[in-house]
Design a protein around this motif. Structure first.
Motif, mmCIF file in Angstrom:
data_model
loop_
_atom_site.group_PDB
_atom_site.id
_atom_site.type_symbol
_atom_site.label_atom_id
_atom_site.label_comp_id
_atom_site.label_asym_id
_atom_site.label_seq_id
_atom_site.Cartn_x
_atom_site.Cartn_y
_atom_site.Cartn_z
ATOM 1 N N ILE A 148 25.813 -3.421 1.730
ATOM 2 C CA ILE A 148 26.526 -3.459 0.446
ATOM 3 C C ILE A 148 27.042 -2.077 0.071
ATOM 4 C CG2 ILE A 148 26.229 -3.793 -2.052
ATOM 5 C CD1 ILE A 148 24.212 -6.058 -1.306
ATOM 6 N N TYR A 149 26.158 -1.080 0.126
ATOM 7 C CA TYR A 149 26.578 0.264 -0.274
ATOM 8 C C TYR A 149 27.520 0.898 0.739
ATOM 9 C CZ TYR A 149 24.034 0.541 -4.572
ATOM 10 O OH TYR A 149 23.634 0.344 -5.862
ATOM 11 N N HIS A 150 27.381 0.552 1.993
ATOM 12 C CA HIS A 150 28.332 1.070 2.989
ATOM 13 C C HIS A 150 29.726 0.540 2.683
ATOM 14 C CE1 HIS A 150 30.327 1.370 6.963
ATOM 15 N NE2 HIS A 150 29.772 2.577 6.890
ATOM 16 N N ASP A 151 29.833 -0.741 2.369
ATOM 17 C CA ASP A 151 31.128 -1.325 2.012
ATOM 18 C C ASP A 151 31.698 -0.699 0.737
ATOM 19 O OD1 ASP A 151 30.914 -2.946 4.222
ATOM 20 O OD2 ASP A 151 30.348 -4.743 3.094
ATOM 21 N N ILE A 152 30.836 -0.458 -0.243
ATOM 22 C CA ILE A 152 31.289 0.171 -1.489
ATOM 23 C C ILE A 152 31.823 1.574 -1.205
ATOM 24 C CG2 ILE A 152 30.489 1.164 -3.681
ATOM 25 C CD1 ILE A 152 28.574 -1.264 -3.895
ATOM 26 N N ILE A 153 31.101 2.317 -0.395
ATOM 27 C CA ILE A 153 31.529 3.687 -0.063
ATOM 28 C C ILE A 153 32.865 3.668 0.654
ATOM 29 C CG2 ILE A 153 30.977 5.692 1.383
ATOM 30 C CD1 ILE A 153 27.967 5.001 0.741
ATOM 31 N N LEU A 154 33.023 2.770 1.616
ATOM 32 C CA LEU A 154 34.288 2.692 2.351
ATOM 33 C C LEU A 154 35.451 2.300 1.449
ATOM 34 C CD1 LEU A 154 33.223 1.047 5.723
ATOM 35 C CD2 LEU A 154 33.772 3.437 5.271
ATOM 36 N N LYS A 155 35.179 1.492 0.453
ATOM 37 C CA LYS A 155 36.245 1.060 -0.449
ATOM 38 C C LYS A 155 36.574 2.094 -1.524
ATOM 39 C CE LYS A 155 37.778 -2.896 -3.055
ATOM 40 N NZ LYS A 155 38.870 -3.437 -2.303
ATOM 41 N N ILE A 156 35.543 2.695 -2.116
ATOM 42 C CA ILE A 156 35.750 3.582 -3.257
ATOM 43 C C ILE A 156 35.992 5.034 -2.851
ATOM 44 C CG2 ILE A 156 34.632 4.561 -5.301
ATOM 45 C CD1 ILE A 156 33.326 1.895 -5.749
#
Length: 108
Positions: A11-19
């Motif tokens: 979840i946080y990896h996806d958030i980091i890649l997006k934001i």
């Protein structure tokens, strides 16, 4: 019945890649861990979304939960750094009463 927990690393990896993909290496310490504890998740959240308004901070604080490993980490942190309950509660943004209850429960 076994309860599955969310895959916070994903979840946080996806958030980091997006934001903020340019900051991905900054978060590798957390993302390379075998397991993320609740305190790791709180720290990650604070690092990624550091500009929260006061209403969001209050809401997040009221709905936070801690696993046993995190509670033990907080208690050990207090002992290692020779902090009193007041300073520890301010640092971790928890109530002094909660910290006192945890210490009674986990120190016995």
């Amino acid at each position: 019945m076994m309860r599955n927990s969310p895959n916070y690393k994903k979840i946080y990896h996806d958030i980091i890649l997006k934001i903020c993909p340019e900051r991905e290496t900054e978060f590798n310490f957390f993302l390379e861990k075998e397991n993320l504890f609740s305190w790791d998740i709180v720290r990650l959240d604070n690092l990624i979304f550091h500009s929260k308004d006061s209403d969001s901070i209050i809401f997040d604080q009221r709905h936070r939960s801690y696993d046993d490993e995190t509670i033990i980490y907080i208690i050990n942190y207090q002992e290692e750094n020779k902090l009193n309950n007041s300073l520890t509660s301010k640092y971790f943004r928890i109530s002094k009463n909660t910290l006192t209850k945890w210490k009674k429960r986990y120190k016995s």
